[in-house]
Write an enzyme that holds these catalytic residues in place. Structure first.
Site, PDB file in Angstrom:
ATOM      1  N   ASP A 197       0.876  -1.173   0.000  1.00  0.00           N
ATOM      2  CA  ASP A 197       0.000   0.000   0.000  1.00  0.00           C
ATOM      3  C   ASP A 197       0.910   1.219   0.000  1.00  0.00           C
ATOM      4  OD1 ASP A 197      -2.204   1.584  -0.017  1.00  0.00           O
ATOM      5  OD2 ASP A 197      -3.123   0.764   1.790  1.00  0.00           O
ATOM      6  N   CYS A 243      -8.112 -25.224  15.476  1.00  0.00           N
ATOM      7  CA  CYS A 243      -6.836 -24.852  14.871  1.00  0.00           C
ATOM      8  C   CYS A 243      -5.721 -25.252  15.843  1.00  0.00           C
ATOM      9  CB  CYS A 243      -6.815 -23.360  14.561  1.00  0.00           C
ATOM     10  SG  CYS A 243      -6.458 -22.316  15.982  1.00  0.00           S
ATOM     11  N   CYS A 283      -5.963 -23.471  19.202  1.00  0.00           N
ATOM     12  CA  CYS A 283      -7.119 -23.819  20.033  1.00  0.00           C
ATOM     13  C   CYS A 283      -7.102 -25.285  20.480  1.00  0.00           C
ATOM     14  CB  CYS A 283      -8.407 -23.492  19.291  1.00  0.00           C
ATOM     15  SG  CYS A 283      -8.551 -21.748  18.935  1.00  0.00           S
TER      16      CYS A 283
HETATM   17  N1  GUN Z   1      -6.562   0.526   2.936  1.00  0.00           N
HETATM   18  C1  GUN Z   1      -7.833   0.548   3.375  1.00  0.00           C
HETATM   19  N2  GUN Z   1      -8.586   1.384   2.622  1.00  0.00           N
HETATM   20  C2  GUN Z   1      -7.765   1.890   1.688  1.00  0.00           C
HETATM   21  C3  GUN Z   1      -7.958   2.805   0.606  1.00  0.00           C
HETATM   22  O1  GUN Z   1      -9.040   3.323   0.363  1.00  0.00           O
HETATM   23  N3  GUN Z   1      -6.869   3.071  -0.192  1.00  0.00           N
HETATM   24  C4  GUN Z   1      -5.662   2.496   0.058  1.00  0.00           C
HETATM   25  N4  GUN Z   1      -4.647   2.798  -0.766  1.00  0.00           N
HETATM   26  N5  GUN Z   1      -5.459   1.662   1.075  1.00  0.00           N
HETATM   27  C5  GUN Z   1      -6.495   1.357   1.874  1.00  0.00           C
HETATM   28 ZN    ZN Z   2      -8.504 -21.557  16.722  1.00  0.00          ZN
END
Ligand code: GUN
Ligand code: ZN
Length: 656
Positions: free
Chosen positions: A90, A284, A287
């Site tokens: 991101d 899992c 757990c």
């Molecule tokens: N992570 C959660 N929402 C968003 C978003 O709207 N844009 C970006 N780039 N990352 C995110």
């Molecule tokens: Zn679990």
């Protein structure tokens, strides 16, 4: 380099193979959010590697933290986080959303993502919160689109290797979401995330999220994966996948663990709510190893790590469950289970009805499993919507409308004692509106389980039934809709005067329903039933040659080569056609599969898994088979299978 192809599908959901730089990912899947600083990573990378084929991390934090930046620039992002499969980053947009301002240039962050060897980077989109003034939403969107253009230009100019996420924004304005999707689609991004839904999810505003997903999807290319940005709660995955989302990211697994929260596919629990249980409601590895009491008594750090591991396990478990549901055709059933976990989810699901004309285009015409009714929402499933439309495909002359007792088992014709004449008998059905007696074995008309309904549930289809009867009256004239007296009179007369072959009539009607054309009009056929089961098996022509086999699970008619030729003669171009490039004409004739890349035209109304004719531009029949893609996708996909060919057509076709 990215390719995306569909392998299996149900609802608008798909199991796809996403190939990114030679690394394969099966979708739908979840990308765990990992911290770029390995020291801050709650769950050990070994477990992440075991579960995930793709992770997402943050390029902005990496950029802003000098020692991380240095390692990333020298050794690459994969080395920094210790993950050699696909790494998505991101851009800092989320931080922008949270802090209102960040100090980096939109192009600088693209350059940086390329520099550190990210597989899929993200533009610095502006996540506009819900419910802002329209002017702000418009202005933000304009800026996001502008940055998207500049980012793409930069990538092209400098020949960047990284793939890019082009995020859809537009706040809660659906027309802006549509516009955003249309504009981003023009820029040819690799993946389309739907952004700024986190605040909506946090407030349980699932209805808005559903609207946003659908309005975005309707304007995005079908051949690119869609990522629901910031959705990490498994409770919502099934519905999101059913609406066409392919990717999710989860920071939730770690964030929730910080607050002692225990994720389940039905919602979130606090560890303290579980401490009286002898064992966890999960098996899992975490757990199975700890009792709730033991886990609760660990120190904060250990507890957090173990809870995060559990959270991650069940998040992936839900993805597996969804994939299984797609393969067996029970995704809507899974969705209907999940949406009952919270009234707001149910409210979100109810939006689907509004968009049925679109959603139905993607829903397979047949499924391995029966249609299970789970509540009044099931009345609005695409299978039902489609049937009500396709009822009008049948050629009616005389119709008798009746009810049958709900103790009679489906298929009705095997259990009702009626004199089979050329009168179409329409049996009133509280879910499907009407079930035509002669096609009652076709999916899903007998492949469904419906409980005894409440009166108010039966009311739902009354309006449709009345409208359909009005349509019939206009179509064939009121006199041809028989009441019980005229019907009895007619069948008495009929039994003395004329004879029909009810099975021939049956397959003729089934083909009308399947294709919308009267393929067997004036055709003298013989229908063979199975000696073992008594069920319909084959349709032969007057010479005894096979025209169609009748598939036992759904009673779809599967053409033979002769059957395909008959369909080609009786159904006008471009209906039920997939037109392929000259280049693959001979391959198709030899009976080889048709790939999406070679499709140049098609019947845009095709639905997934329909039986189709493969032709060239001059409508010469080349082959016949099953289409995996619908009419929209056939034109948009460039990778993967389009038509699974059953057989090619002999080269002497033209002279026939
Ligand atoms: N992570 C959660 N929402 C968003 C978003 O709207 N844009 C970006 N780039 N990352 C995110
Ligand atoms: Zn679990």
């Amino acid at each position: 380099m990215m390719t995306f192809e569909i392998k299996h599908r149900d609802a608008m959901g798909r199991i796809g193979i996403l190939n990114i730089n030679g690394k394969k990912i099966e979708t739908p899947t979840i990308m765990p959010v990992v911290h770029p600083n390995p020291k801050k990573q709650t769950v050990p990378m070994d477990l992440i590697k075991k579960l995930a084929d793709v992770v997402i991390t943050n390029s902005y934090i990496t950029y802003k933290t000098p020692n991380l930046k240095e390692i990333a620039e020298k050794e690459g992002i994969h080395k920094l986080i210790g993950f050699d499969k696909v790494v998505v980053t991101d851009s800092g947009s989320f931080q922008l959303g949270v802090y209102g301002d960040i100090d980096i240039d939109p192009l600088e962050i693209i350059e940086f993502q390329e520099k550190i060897g990210v597989d899929v980077g993200t533009i610095l989109d502006i996540p506009t919160p819900p419910d802002v003034d329209r002017e702000k939403a418009e202005k933000d969107l304009e800026e996001t689109i502008n940055r998207a253009k500049r980012s793409m230009n930069l990538k092209e100019e400098k020949n960047f290797k990284l793939l890019l996420n082009g995020t859809i924004q537009g706040s809660t304005y659906l027309d802006l979401r549509q516009k955003s999707a249309r504009e981003m689609a023009k820029l040819n991004f690799d993946i389309y995330p739907i952004g700024a839904v986190v605040p909506l999810m946090e407030q349980y505003r699932y209805k808005d999220v559903v609207e946003i997903i659908i309005n975005s999807k309707m304007n995005l290319p079908t051949n690119k994966p869609v990522h629901l940005f910031g959705c990490g709660h498994p409770m919502f995955f099934a519905l999101a996948v059913a609406l066409g989302c392919d990717l999710f990211d989860s920071a939730a697994y770690a964030l929730y663990a910080k607050d002692d929260r225990y994720l389940t596919e039905r919602g979130t629990l606090h560890l303290s709510e579980l401490k009286d249980l002898k064992t966890f409601p999960c098996s899992c590895p975490v757990c199975s190893r700890y009792t709730p009491k033991e886990l609760a008594s660990l120190d904060k750090k250990d507890r957090e790590k173990l809870l995060a591991e559990h959270n991650l396990y069940i998040t992936f478990e839900e993805i597996s469950r969804i994939k299984h549901a797609i393969k067996e055709g029970s995704l809507w059933e899974l969705v209907e289970e999940r949406v009952r976990c919270h009234p707001k989810l149910l409210e979100g699901y109810r939006i689907v009805e509004k968009y049925l004309p679109y959603i139905e285009k993607f829903d397979p015409i047949s499924k391995k499993t029966a249609f299970f009714y789970s509540g009044i929402e099931s009345m609005f499933r695409p299978e039902v919507f489609r049937h009500k439309k396709r009822l009008k495909r049948i050629k009616y002359e005389k119709v008798y409308i009746t009810n049958v007792s709900n103790t009679i088992q489906k298929p009705y014709h095997e259990n009702l004692n009626v004199l089979e004449t050329d009168v179409d008998i329409l049996i009133k059905d509280p879910v499907f509106g009407f079930i035509p007696y002669y096609i009652d074995t076709v999916y899903p008309l007998s492949q469904n389980e419906v409980p005894e309904l409440y009166e108010y549930e039966k009311e739902v289809n009354k309006k449709f039934q009345n409208e359909f009867i009005q349509w019939l009256k206009r179509k064939i004239g009121e006199d041809n809709i028989l009441d019980i007296l005229t019907y009895n009179y007619y069948i008495n007369y009929f039994s003395k005067k004329r004879k029909i072959d009810p099975d021939s009539l049956r397959v003729r009607k089934m083909l009308q329903y399947q294709y919308g054309y009267d393929v067997l009009e004036d055709e003298d056929v013989k229908v063979v039933r199975s000696k073992n089961t008594g069920r319909l098996r084959q349709v032969l022509d007057k010479n005894g040659d096979l025209l169609f086999s009748i598939r036992s699970n759904d009673n779809i008619l599967i053409p033979s080569e002769k059957g395909a030729k008959l369909l080609w003669e009786r159904i006008p171009f471009p209906k039920y056609r997939v037109v392929v490039d000259r280049e693959v004409e001979n391959f198709a004739k030899e009976g080889r599969n048709v790939f999406a890349k070679f499709v140049i035209d098609c019947d845009e109304e095709l639905r997934p898994y329909e039986e189709v004719l493969v032709v060239n531009e001059d409508d010469e029949l080349l082959a016949y088979g099953t289409t995996l893609l619908n009419g929209i996708e056939l034109m948009e996909f460039n990778y993967g299978l389009a038509v699974k060919v059953r057989g090619g057509i002999g080269k002497d076709m033209k002279s026939d």
